[in-house]
Design a protein around this motif. Sequence first.
Motif, mmCIF file in Angstrom:
data_model
loop_
_atom_site.group_PDB
_atom_site.id
_atom_site.type_symbol
_atom_site.label_atom_id
_atom_site.label_comp_id
_atom_site.label_asym_id
_atom_site.label_seq_id
_atom_site.Cartn_x
_atom_site.Cartn_y
_atom_site.Cartn_z
ATOM 1 N N MET A 273 0.870 -1.245 -0.105
ATOM 2 C CA MET A 273 -0.151 0.052 0.077
ATOM 3 C C MET A 273 0.826 1.137 -0.006
ATOM 4 S SD MET A 273 -2.574 1.154 3.007
ATOM 5 C CE MET A 273 -4.212 0.284 2.341
ATOM 6 N N LEU B 253 -4.540 11.884 6.228
ATOM 7 C CA LEU B 253 -5.763 11.073 6.596
ATOM 8 C C LEU B 253 -5.991 11.227 8.179
ATOM 9 C CD1 LEU B 253 -4.475 7.803 4.787
ATOM 10 C CD2 LEU B 253 -6.429 9.187 4.311
ATOM 11 N N LYS C 56 -9.415 9.402 8.865
ATOM 12 C CA LYS C 56 -9.772 8.296 7.912
ATOM 13 C C LYS C 56 -8.597 7.243 8.210
ATOM 14 C CE LYS C 56 -12.160 11.092 4.493
ATOM 15 N NZ LYS C 56 -12.340 11.841 3.148
ATOM 16 N N GLY C 57 -7.443 7.736 8.564
ATOM 17 C CA GLY C 57 -6.366 6.724 8.358
ATOM 18 C C GLY C 57 -6.364 5.751 9.641
ATOM 19 N N TYR D 110 -5.401 -1.702 9.582
ATOM 20 C CA TYR D 110 -5.632 -0.727 8.600
ATOM 21 C C TYR D 110 -5.395 -1.280 7.053
ATOM 22 C CZ TYR D 110 -5.947 3.585 5.506
ATOM 23 O OH TYR D 110 -6.125 4.324 4.885
ATOM 24 N N PHE D 111 -4.550 -1.937 6.806
ATOM 25 C CA PHE D 111 -4.240 -2.560 5.713
ATOM 26 C C PHE D 111 -5.153 -3.724 5.363
ATOM 27 C CE2 PHE D 111 -2.265 -6.144 3.288
ATOM 28 C CZ PHE D 111 -2.028 -5.092 2.094
ATOM 29 N N ARG D 112 -5.562 -4.298 6.282
ATOM 30 C CA ARG D 112 -6.636 -5.671 6.013
ATOM 31 C C ARG D 112 -8.109 -4.819 5.835
ATOM 32 N NH1 ARG D 112 -4.614 -10.196 10.243
ATOM 33 N NH2 ARG D 112 -2.895 -10.749 8.852
ATOM 34 N N GLU D 113 -8.261 -3.762 6.512
ATOM 35 C CA GLU D 113 -9.534 -3.109 6.253
ATOM 36 C C GLU D 113 -9.671 -2.393 4.683
ATOM 37 O OE1 GLU D 113 -9.464 -0.158 9.187
ATOM 38 O OE2 GLU D 113 -10.243 -1.692 10.791
ATOM 39 N N GLN D 114 -8.576 -2.083 4.317
ATOM 40 C CA GLN D 114 -8.590 -1.218 2.933
ATOM 41 C C GLN D 114 -8.341 -2.357 1.876
ATOM 42 O OE1 GLN D 114 -8.999 2.092 2.729
ATOM 43 N NE2 GLN D 114 -9.231 1.752 4.805
ATOM 44 N N THR D 115 -8.157 -3.823 1.994
ATOM 45 C CA THR D 115 -8.056 -4.667 0.993
ATOM 46 C C THR D 115 -9.021 -5.641 0.867
ATOM 47 O OG1 THR D 115 -5.618 -4.973 1.955
ATOM 48 C CG2 THR D 115 -6.267 -6.587 0.480
ATOM 49 N N SER D 116 -9.689 -5.593 -0.492
ATOM 50 C CA SER D 116 -10.551 -6.461 -1.016
ATOM 51 C C SER D 116 -10.047 -7.829 -1.461
ATOM 52 C CB SER D 116 -11.624 -5.621 -1.784
ATOM 53 O OG SER D 116 -10.866 -5.497 -3.203
ATOM 54 N N ARG E 138 -17.358 -5.297 -3.585
ATOM 55 C CA ARG E 138 -16.284 -5.682 -2.943
ATOM 56 C C ARG E 138 -16.483 -6.443 -1.697
ATOM 57 N NH1 ARG E 138 -12.059 -0.522 -3.640
ATOM 58 N NH2 ARG E 138 -12.139 -0.754 -5.854
#
Length: 93
Positions: free
Chosen positions: A27, A37, A42-43, A63-69, A79
């Motif tokens: 990311m 952010l 939002k971050g 956060y990374f996992r929340e943003q990954t689909s 998604r």
Amino acid sequence: MSEGSARKFERRLSRKEAAQYLTRLGMTMSAQTLARLYSECKGPECGHIGRRAAYKPSDLMRYFREQTSAPNRSPREPRRPDFDDDLPEPAND
């Protein structure tokens, strides 16, 4: 502090280190983007040590996992979260 109430300490990362951490995960992120952010609420979660931003690796991973689909076959598919167990857990240095 008794053994039962002791908390496990997790090293905090500076904003620059946090951006590098997320970039290594795939990311692409700059320290300035993390600051923006944060100001927009939002971050990833961010604490402070004095006046400096401090990020926990576990919060960055969340956060990374929340943003990954998950992969989709079509742009029309909704998604959905991707719970990829192959991702490394954050290291506690």
